[in-house]
Scaffold this motif. Structure first.
Motif, PDB file in Angstrom:
ATOM      1  N   ILE A 144      -5.629 -38.596  13.796  1.00 34.43           N
ATOM      2  CA  ILE A 144      -5.782 -37.232  14.293  1.00 34.43           C
ATOM      3  C   ILE A 144      -4.608 -36.427  13.757  1.00 34.43           C
ATOM      4  CG2 ILE A 144      -5.860 -35.747  16.330  1.00 34.43           C
ATOM      5  CD1 ILE A 144      -7.054 -38.094  17.878  1.00 34.43           C
ATOM      6  N   ASP A 145      -4.869 -35.386  13.028  1.00 33.05           N
ATOM      7  CA  ASP A 145      -3.797 -34.586  12.429  1.00 33.05           C
ATOM      8  C   ASP A 145      -2.874 -34.016  13.509  1.00 33.05           C
ATOM      9  OD1 ASP A 145      -3.182 -33.088   9.610  1.00 33.05           O
ATOM     10  OD2 ASP A 145      -2.772 -31.743  11.289  1.00 33.05           O
ATOM     11  N   LYS A 146      -1.589 -33.903  13.158  1.00 33.52           N
ATOM     12  CA  LYS A 146      -0.581 -33.420  14.101  1.00 33.52           C
ATOM     13  C   LYS A 146      -0.872 -32.003  14.607  1.00 33.52           C
ATOM     14  CE  LYS A 146       3.101 -36.316  12.200  1.00 33.52           C
ATOM     15  NZ  LYS A 146       4.355 -36.358  11.410  1.00 33.52           N
ATOM     16  N   TYR A 147      -1.661 -31.268  13.875  1.00 33.26           N
ATOM     17  CA  TYR A 147      -2.030 -29.913  14.326  1.00 33.26           C
ATOM     18  C   TYR A 147      -2.681 -29.972  15.702  1.00 33.26           C
ATOM     19  CZ  TYR A 147      -4.794 -25.618  14.659  1.00 33.26           C
ATOM     20  OH  TYR A 147      -5.371 -24.457  15.087  1.00 33.26           O
ATOM     21  N   PHE A 148      -3.535 -30.974  15.913  1.00 33.51           N
ATOM     22  CA  PHE A 148      -4.231 -31.089  17.194  1.00 33.51           C
ATOM     23  C   PHE A 148      -3.324 -31.621  18.287  1.00 33.51           C
ATOM     24  CE2 PHE A 148      -7.776 -31.541  14.064  1.00 33.51           C
ATOM     25  CZ  PHE A 148      -8.379 -30.328  14.356  1.00 33.51           C
ATOM     26  N   LEU A 149      -2.320 -32.385  17.897  1.00 30.40           N
ATOM     27  CA  LEU A 149      -1.359 -32.860  18.896  1.00 30.40           C
ATOM     28  C   LEU A 149      -0.503 -31.706  19.395  1.00 30.40           C
ATOM     29  CD1 LEU A 149      -0.291 -36.238  17.241  1.00 30.40           C
ATOM     30  CD2 LEU A 149      -2.135 -35.795  18.878  1.00 30.40           C
ATOM     31  N   ARG A 150      -0.332 -30.702  18.530  1.00 35.37           N
ATOM     32  CA  ARG A 150       0.403 -29.494  18.955  1.00 35.37           C
ATOM     33  C   ARG A 150      -0.491 -28.519  19.701  1.00 35.37           C
ATOM     34  NH1 ARG A 150       2.493 -30.124  13.570  1.00 35.37           N
ATOM     35  NH2 ARG A 150       1.026 -28.538  12.811  1.00 35.37           N
ATOM     36  N   ASN A 151      -1.789 -28.674  19.551  1.00 31.64           N
ATOM     37  CA  ASN A 151      -2.759 -27.766  20.188  1.00 31.64           C
ATOM     38  C   ASN A 151      -3.779 -28.588  20.973  1.00 31.64           C
ATOM     39  OD1 ASN A 151      -2.264 -24.853  18.872  1.00 31.64           O
ATOM     40  ND2 ASN A 151      -1.990 -26.404  17.268  1.00 31.64           N
ATOM     41  N   GLN A 152      -3.310 -29.323  21.952  1.00 35.89           N
ATOM     42  CA  GLN A 152      -4.175 -30.258  22.662  1.00 35.89           C
ATOM     43  C   GLN A 152      -5.266 -29.567  23.470  1.00 35.89           C
ATOM     44  OE1 GLN A 152      -2.418 -33.567  24.663  1.00 35.89           O
ATOM     45  NE2 GLN A 152      -0.791 -33.824  23.131  1.00 35.89           N
ATOM     46  N   HIS A 153      -5.108 -28.271  23.686  1.00 42.20           N
ATOM     47  CA  HIS A 153      -6.148 -27.552  24.421  1.00 42.20           C
ATOM     48  C   HIS A 153      -7.465 -27.517  23.632  1.00 42.20           C
ATOM     49  CE1 HIS A 153      -4.479 -24.546  21.659  1.00 42.20           C
ATOM     50  NE2 HIS A 153      -5.648 -23.923  21.753  1.00 42.20           N
ATOM     51  N   MET A 154      -7.389 -27.798  22.335  1.00 40.99           N
ATOM     52  CA  MET A 154      -8.598 -27.788  21.505  1.00 40.99           C
ATOM     53  C   MET A 154      -9.401 -29.067  21.644  1.00 40.99           C
ATOM     54  SD  MET A 154      -7.077 -26.178  17.956  1.00 40.99           S
ATOM     55  CE  MET A 154      -8.726 -26.121  17.228  1.00 40.99           C
ATOM     56  N   LEU A 155      -8.763 -30.116  22.103  1.00 40.27           N
ATOM     57  CA  LEU A 155      -9.409 -31.428  22.126  1.00 40.27           C
ATOM     58  C   LEU A 155     -10.445 -31.537  23.240  1.00 40.27           C
ATOM     59  CD1 LEU A 155      -6.230 -33.645  21.508  1.00 40.27           C
ATOM     60  CD2 LEU A 155      -7.937 -32.853  19.836  1.00 40.27           C
ATOM     61  N   GLY A 156     -11.428 -32.396  22.997  1.00 44.07           N
ATOM     62  CA  GLY A 156     -12.433 -32.661  24.026  1.00 44.07           C
ATOM     63  C   GLY A 156     -13.812 -32.154  23.693  1.00 44.07           C
ATOM     64  N   THR A 157     -13.910 -31.277  22.702  1.00 48.36           N
ATOM     65  CA  THR A 157     -15.229 -30.717  22.373  1.00 48.36           C
ATOM     66  C   THR A 157     -15.725 -31.153  20.995  1.00 48.36           C
ATOM     67  OG1 THR A 157     -14.174 -28.724  21.466  1.00 48.36           O
ATOM     68  CG2 THR A 157     -14.817 -28.679  23.790  1.00 48.36           C
ATOM     69  N   PHE A 158     -14.917 -31.923  20.272  1.00 53.82           N
ATOM     70  CA  PHE A 158     -15.320 -32.382  18.933  1.00 53.82           C
ATOM     71  C   PHE A 158     -14.520 -33.639  18.599  1.00 53.82           C
ATOM     72  CE2 PHE A 158     -11.650 -29.696  18.426  1.00 53.82           C
ATOM     73  CZ  PHE A 158     -10.882 -30.324  17.453  1.00 53.82           C
TER      74      PHE A 158
END
Length: 366
Positions: A258-272
């Motif tokens: 999982i790219d670090k971008y998503f670790l910095r923006n965890q609010h994006m996770l859960g829908t894809f």
């Protein structure tokens, strides 16, 4: 295209500069099923004067490839190629299920033992050409022409590269990973940097890119940006450093990461599914580049792409400019069959098969 076709009175004469390199043991039947060799001997002893017609077909919608190679094979290994009557479709022709693509007429013992070799050539080449054609069509669903890089060097035996590269070219790819893949159609391989280059610079993507640019100043500068699993950060680093000189970035994130971008923006996770090269990551990358004025930087993606995945990306409007595809282009899914269907001008075939004339076939003259 390197093939020259001269049509005269319904005949086609193929003159090519393709370098077909055949194993000389084909002549001895080394690559032919033993029962074909036994049949050749019996035909020579009992029915030397019989004239048979063999036809070849397959069962899918496909892009035909391998006919030039087959014709070169027959010319080199049949005993008297000038006595054979050959009709064929051309490489690149779209074909239907059960459509006759090739017929050979002559004494069985002069060419029949090549049946399996011919089936294998047509099956592999047509499979690769069709795979590439379908991927290329998927990549252009948006109406934009998007190159597909053929990256199949690590997915099969190296001896297959020249033929596979030619088949990929017939299918619509004009960018290949190795020189060998370009051998039959007269171009050179293309490529920028692997992960190994960045590793040599201790993970410093800017230093690795600088070394590449200094060593190959005439190349389009395209940087691989997933080494540190921080695609957006590293893309901006090289874009800020090289500006207009940077032509593109390639994203090849492993499907297990999982790219670090998503670790910095965890609010994006859960829908894809955030793993690997995904649509959300590429949208975010495009946005980040554009916000800093790097609209000119193209995005290349690779890693597990196939027709369905590319179709999904294109339907979502994911801002990809070029796709790199490897193993999925090499899946052999089309098999050809050769049948004897005529004997001395009369219908004679096994049950369930018959001579199927095809008005699209053109006579081949050596």
């Amino acid at each position: 295209m390197k093939e020259i076709e001269l049509k005269m009175q319904g005949e086609i004469k193929r003159l090519t500069n393709h370098t077909f390199k055949f194993d000389s043991r084909i002549k001895d039947g080394w690559f032919s099923a033993v029962y074909f060799l036994k049949t050749r001997e019996i035909a020579n002893n009992y029915h030397k004067d019989n004239i048979v017609t063999m036809q070849f077909f397959q069962k899918d919608e496909a892009v035909l490839c391998g006919t030039d190679e087959v014709i070169a094979l027959i010319k080199e290994f049949s005993e008297h190629p000038e006595r054979l009557e050959i009709h064929s479709l051309k490489d690149g022709d779209k074909i239907k299920p059960f459509e006759t693509v090739l017929t050979i007429k002559g004494p069985y013992q002069e060419f029949g033992y090549l049946e399996g070799v011919i089936d294998g050539i047509l099956g592999r080449r047509t499979s690769v050409a069709t795979n590439v054609y379908n991927v290329k069509k998927a990549a252009e669903l948006s109406g934009k022409k998007k190159p597909v890089i053929f990256m199949g060097d690590r997915d099969d035996h190296y001896t297959q590269q020249a033929g596979d590269g030619y088949a990929a070219y017939i299918g619509g790819s004009t960018a290949m990973a190795t020189h060998a893949m370009n051998e039959w159609w007269g171009k050179e391989g293309m490529g920028t940097m692997p992960h190994a280059l960045i590793q040599l610079f201790n993970g410093d993507i800017v230093a690795a890119t600088k070394a590449y640019a200094e060593t190959y100043p005439n190349d389009d500068l395209i940087t691989l940006v997933d080494y540190n699993n921080d695609v957006i950060t590293d893309s901006l680093k090289v874009a800020r450093e090289f500006g207009k000189k940077l032509k593109g970035v390639r994203v090849d994130t492993s499907r297990t990461l999982i790219d670090k971008y998503f670790l910095r923006n965890q609010h994006m996770l859960g829908t894809f599914d955030p793993r690997g090269v995904n649509a959300e990551l590429i949208f975010a990358l495009r946005s980040a580049l554009d916000q800093e004025g790097f609209n000119h930087v193209k995005i290349v993606v690779s890693g597990g792409f196939n027709e369905s995945r590319i179709t999904e990306f294109e339907k979502q409007g994911v801002p990809v400019d070029m796709y790199g595809v490897g193993s999925n282009l090499l899946k052999i899914h089309i098999g050809f069959t050769g049948d004897l269907v005529m004997l001395n001008g009369e219908a004679q075939a096994k049950a369930g098969r018959k001579y199927r004339p095809n008005p699209r076939l053109e006579k081949v003259e050596f």
